[in-house]
Design a protein around this motif. Structure first.
Motif, PDB file in Angstrom:
ATOM      1  N   ILE A 145      74.941 -41.359  83.252  1.00 53.14           N
ATOM      2  CA  ILE A 145      74.861 -40.037  82.604  1.00 53.14           C
ATOM      3  C   ILE A 145      76.221 -39.348  82.722  1.00 53.14           C
ATOM      4  N   PRO A 146      76.862 -38.957  81.618  1.00 51.95           N
ATOM      5  CA  PRO A 146      78.124 -38.225  81.711  1.00 51.95           C
ATOM      6  C   PRO A 146      77.902 -36.874  82.419  1.00 51.95           C
ATOM      7  N   ILE A 147      78.815 -36.526  83.306  1.00 53.07           N
ATOM      8  CA  ILE A 147      78.690 -35.291  84.085  1.00 53.07           C
ATOM      9  C   ILE A 147      79.914 -34.427  83.814  1.00 53.07           C
ATOM     10  N   PHE A 148      79.662 -33.200  83.341  1.00 52.66           N
ATOM     11  CA  PHE A 148      80.751 -32.285  82.995  1.00 52.66           C
ATOM     12  C   PHE A 148      80.686 -31.060  83.896  1.00 52.66           C
ATOM     13  N   LEU A 149      81.778 -30.771  84.582  1.00 51.05           N
ATOM     14  CA  LEU A 149      81.899 -29.543  85.370  1.00 51.05           C
ATOM     15  C   LEU A 149      82.647 -28.536  84.499  1.00 51.05           C
ATOM     16  N   ILE A 150      81.914 -27.542  84.009  1.00 54.01           N
ATOM     17  CA  ILE A 150      82.421 -26.652  82.969  1.00 54.01           C
ATOM     18  C   ILE A 150      82.742 -25.274  83.549  1.00 54.01           C
ATOM     19  N   LEU A 173      83.774 -36.189  93.154  1.00 57.28           N
ATOM     20  CA  LEU A 173      84.709 -35.789  92.104  1.00 57.28           C
ATOM     21  C   LEU A 173      85.100 -36.978  91.228  1.00 57.28           C
ATOM     22  N   ARG A 174      85.133 -38.175  91.827  1.00 53.74           N
ATOM     23  CA  ARG A 174      85.422 -39.373  91.017  1.00 53.74           C
ATOM     24  C   ARG A 174      84.289 -39.682  90.045  1.00 53.74           C
ATOM     25  N   ASP A 175      83.086 -39.199  90.364  1.00 51.73           N
ATOM     26  CA  ASP A 175      81.926 -39.434  89.491  1.00 51.73           C
ATOM     27  C   ASP A 175      81.895 -38.499  88.282  1.00 51.73           C
ATOM     28  N   LEU A 176      82.703 -37.445  88.285  1.00 52.94           N
ATOM     29  CA  LEU A 176      82.675 -36.474  87.194  1.00 52.94           C
ATOM     30  C   LEU A 176      83.405 -37.028  85.975  1.00 52.94           C
ATOM     31  N   SER A 177      82.768 -36.930  84.820  1.00 55.24           N
ATOM     32  CA  SER A 177      83.384 -37.404  83.575  1.00 55.24           C
ATOM     33  C   SER A 177      84.471 -36.457  83.089  1.00 55.24           C
ATOM     34  N   TRP A 178      84.265 -35.159  83.333  1.00 55.50           N
ATOM     35  CA  TRP A 178      85.227 -34.165  82.843  1.00 55.50           C
ATOM     36  C   TRP A 178      85.132 -32.908  83.688  1.00 55.50           C
ATOM     37  N   VAL A 179      86.276 -32.417  84.121  1.00 61.46           N
ATOM     38  CA  VAL A 179      86.381 -31.122  84.797  1.00 61.46           C
ATOM     39  C   VAL A 179      87.156 -30.200  83.869  1.00 61.46           C
ATOM     40  N   ALA A 180      86.468 -29.215  83.292  1.00 59.82           N
ATOM     41  CA  ALA A 180      87.101 -28.242  82.395  1.00 59.82           C
ATOM     42  C   ALA A 180      87.447 -27.019  83.228  1.00 59.82           C
ATOM     43  N   GLY A 406      88.815 -18.271  73.169  1.00 57.26           N
ATOM     44  CA  GLY A 406      88.991 -19.610  72.606  1.00 57.26           C
ATOM     45  C   GLY A 406      88.539 -20.739  73.508  1.00 57.26           C
ATOM     46  N   ALA A 407      88.319 -20.444  74.802  1.00 57.80           N
ATOM     47  CA  ALA A 407      87.903 -21.505  75.727  1.00 57.80           C
ATOM     48  C   ALA A 407      86.554 -22.085  75.327  1.00 57.80           C
ATOM     49  N   LEU A 408      85.671 -21.249  74.827  1.00 58.35           N
ATOM     50  CA  LEU A 408      84.330 -21.719  74.477  1.00 58.35           C
ATOM     51  C   LEU A 408      84.389 -22.840  73.442  1.00 58.35           C
ATOM     52  N   ASN A 409      85.182 -22.652  72.427  1.00 54.91           N
ATOM     53  CA  ASN A 409      85.291 -23.684  71.387  1.00 54.91           C
ATOM     54  C   ASN A 409      85.884 -24.964  71.955  1.00 54.91           C
ATOM     55  N   ARG A 410      86.886 -24.837  72.835  1.00 53.24           N
ATOM     56  CA  ARG A 410      87.492 -26.021  73.442  1.00 53.24           C
ATOM     57  C   ARG A 410      86.478 -26.786  74.295  1.00 53.24           C
ATOM     58  N   VAL A 411      85.643 -26.045  75.027  1.00 56.45           N
ATOM     59  CA  VAL A 411      84.650 -26.693  75.884  1.00 56.45           C
ATOM     60  C   VAL A 411      83.579 -27.382  75.045  1.00 56.45           C
ATOM     61  N   VAL A 412      83.089 -26.707  74.007  1.00 56.58           N
ATOM     62  CA  VAL A 412      82.063 -27.308  73.148  1.00 56.58           C
ATOM     63  C   VAL A 412      82.604 -28.581  72.502  1.00 56.58           C
ATOM     64  N   GLU A 413      83.818 -28.520  71.988  1.00 60.71           N
ATOM     65  CA  GLU A 413      84.423 -29.700  71.365  1.00 60.71           C
ATOM     66  C   GLU A 413      84.529 -30.832  72.380  1.00 60.71           C
ATOM     67  N   GLY A 414      84.916 -30.484  73.617  1.00 62.16           N
ATOM     68  CA  GLY A 414      85.065 -31.502  74.653  1.00 62.16           C
ATOM     69  C   GLY A 414      83.752 -32.164  75.020  1.00 62.16           C
ATOM     70  N   ILE A 415      82.664 -31.371  75.097  1.00 58.77           N
ATOM     71  CA  ILE A 415      81.361 -31.932  75.431  1.00 58.77           C
ATOM     72  C   ILE A 415      80.861 -32.829  74.302  1.00 58.77           C
ATOM     73  N   VAL A 416      80.939 -32.338  73.067  1.00 57.44           N
ATOM     74  CA  VAL A 416      80.433 -33.106  71.915  1.00 57.44           C
ATOM     75  C   VAL A 416      81.187 -34.429  71.800  1.00 57.44           C
ATOM     76  N   ALA A 417      82.495 -34.402  72.080  1.00 60.61           N
ATOM     77  CA  ALA A 417      83.287 -35.618  71.958  1.00 60.61           C
ATOM     78  C   ALA A 417      82.949 -36.650  73.023  1.00 60.61           C
ATOM     79  N   ARG A 418      82.373 -36.203  74.138  1.00 62.61           N
ATOM     80  CA  ARG A 418      82.134 -37.110  75.273  1.00 62.61           C
ATOM     81  C   ARG A 418      80.673 -37.519  75.413  1.00 62.61           C
ATOM     82  N   VAL A 419      79.757 -36.881  74.681  1.00 62.80           N
ATOM     83  CA  VAL A 419      78.335 -37.237  74.802  1.00 62.80           C
ATOM     84  C   VAL A 419      78.050 -38.507  73.996  1.00 62.80           C
TER      85      VAL A 419
END
Length: 419
Positions: A145-150, A173-180, A406-419
């Motif tokens: 399961i991808p794990i995102f710390l947002i 921390l190595r298990d996290l897919s993305w730390v935003a 603008g951070a919200l759009n960057r985070v949404v784009e990042g999640i959608v790209a990684r799911v």
């Protein structure tokens, strides 16, 4: 080894945790509602969900724009919101109604987390800010399961604490897919305690993307007119904790000596303290009106904001805002909501939970720092007597918010790209 010890200790403590849950539920039944969720017996869903975990009210509010944006992007996306507290869960339900699913987060034992994952089958786990639960993260990662710390933030104090349990934290921390991360300082600290460089990005804080709707503006304006009956200075002390209310009331009493028409709107952080704060106000000799009872503040010195989910609106009726949690060593709370209204922000000295945001407000000429009740009273007196200065501080605060959106759009784009 340390992870096994952590799990053993949590299992050992679980009966006492459940007993405490039952005890607290005697006065607040919602606290022990859905106790099955906490042991992993969550509802089963027909299809895999995006699991958004926000521990309490503050994180739930921070997650709300993200969930709204995800639903707007993919309306059929099944979202599950979880919280550790009843107030966090209630806030999520108030925000989204039937649009998302809800559950309490499982306690972080291997058995509870496994049962939860079996039933929920997340396609991704989105964790708000800095909720590093070892079994939640490890067992999710083991299932792919991808794990995102947002909206990730990490104060120097917290980083030093994590370094003391380095052998537990680094594998997580190595298990996290993305730390935003919210800021460069946060990103550097996450890297220092074990995050992988390729998984860390600086996206900014999604809290800058707070939305003040026209309907909310109208509600705040109407409330101010209906409550006050006449023009008078209003200041709000928001998200107060034990040890702060006395300081705030002392400052207001001092303010009344020079501005007898001033109104304090006080909003405790936790709803279980509403009655205690009301008693404290009355014991101080100040006249009180309560929001929950629909009482008018006309002629009263203090207005108690003892309802849930209205803080953002209450900021909009104030001339000045003290963001509490900062007069004691609690670390402060989010100052961007009053800033988004163009309301001047005051804070105490303890803001380590939001140090980057407070530094940005200070650099933008939008922040007034105080040390205690005496300096708070003096700052209030000075600003109430100087409307031009208030308008300047408020405009500066709003400018800082607008410059960092603008951070919200960057985070949404990042999640959608990684799911």
């Amino acid at each position: 080894m340390l992870h096994s010890l952590y799990s053993f200790c949590f299992r050992l403590a679980l009966p006492f945790v459940m007993l405490r849950l039952w005890w607290l539920g005697r006065k607040a039944p919602q606290t022990r509602a859905n106790w099955q969720d906490r042991l992993g017996f969550a509802p089963r869903f027909p299809e895999p969900v995006i699991w958004v975990h926000a521990v309490s009210v503050g994180e739930t509010i921070a997650a709300a724009p993200l969930v709204k944006a995800l639903l707007a992007r993919q309306p059929d996306l099944p979202v599950l919101m979880t919280a550790m507290t009843a107030t966090g869960s209630e806030r999520a339900r108030a925000l989204f109604g039937e649009r998302v699913h809800y559950a309490f987060s499982p306690y972080d034992t291997p058995g509870a987390v496994r049962r939860f994952l079996d039933r929920v089958r997340p396609r991704a786990l989105v964790i708000m800010e800095t909720e590093l639960w070892p079994n939640m993260i490890r067992l999710s990662e083991q299932r792919g399961i991808p794990i995102f710390l947002i909206n990730a933030r990490l104060s120097e104090r917290s980083a030093l604490g994590y370094e003391r349990v380095d052998s537990l934290v680094r594998p997580l921390l190595r298990d996290l897919s993305w730390v935003a991360a919210q800021a460069e300082e946060d990103a550097r600290r996450f890297l220092r305690i074990g995050a992988q460089p390729e998984s860390v990005s600086v996206t900014g804080s999604i809290k800058f993307d707070v939305e003040i709707t026209s309907a909310l503006r109208t509600q705040a304006q109407d409330l101010r007119r209906s409550l006050l009956g006449e023009e008078r200075p209003v200041w709000i002390a928001a998200s107060t904790h034990i040890g702060e209310d006395e300081q705030i009331l002392a400052a207001h009493q001092a303010l009344l000596a020079t501005h007898p028409e001033a109104l304090l709107v006080i909003v405790p952080r936790h709803p279980e303290r509403f009655d205690a704060v009301a008693e404290l106000v009355q014991a101080s000799g100040l006249s009180l009106a309560r929001r929950s009872r629909g009482e008018s503040a006309n002629g009263c010195a203090v207005y108690l904001g003892d309802t849930m989910g209205e803080l953002l609106m209450l900021y909009g009726m104030a001339d000045l805002a003290l963001v509490a949690g900062s007069l004691i060593e609690r670390g402060g709370h989010n100052p961007l909501e009053p800033a988004a209204w163009g309301v001047p922000v005051l804070t105490g000295p303890h803001v380590f939970n939001f140090e980057t945001i407070y530094s940005q407000l200070e650099a933008g000429g939008a922040l007034t720092r105080v040390e205690d009740s005496t300096s708070l009273a003096l700052a209030l007196e000075r600003l109430i007597a100087a409307p031009e200065r208030r308008r300047e501080l408020g405009a500066n605060a709003l400018a800082v918010v607008e410059a960092n959106r603008g951070a919200l759009n960057r985070v949404v784009e990042g999640i959608v790209a990684r799911v």
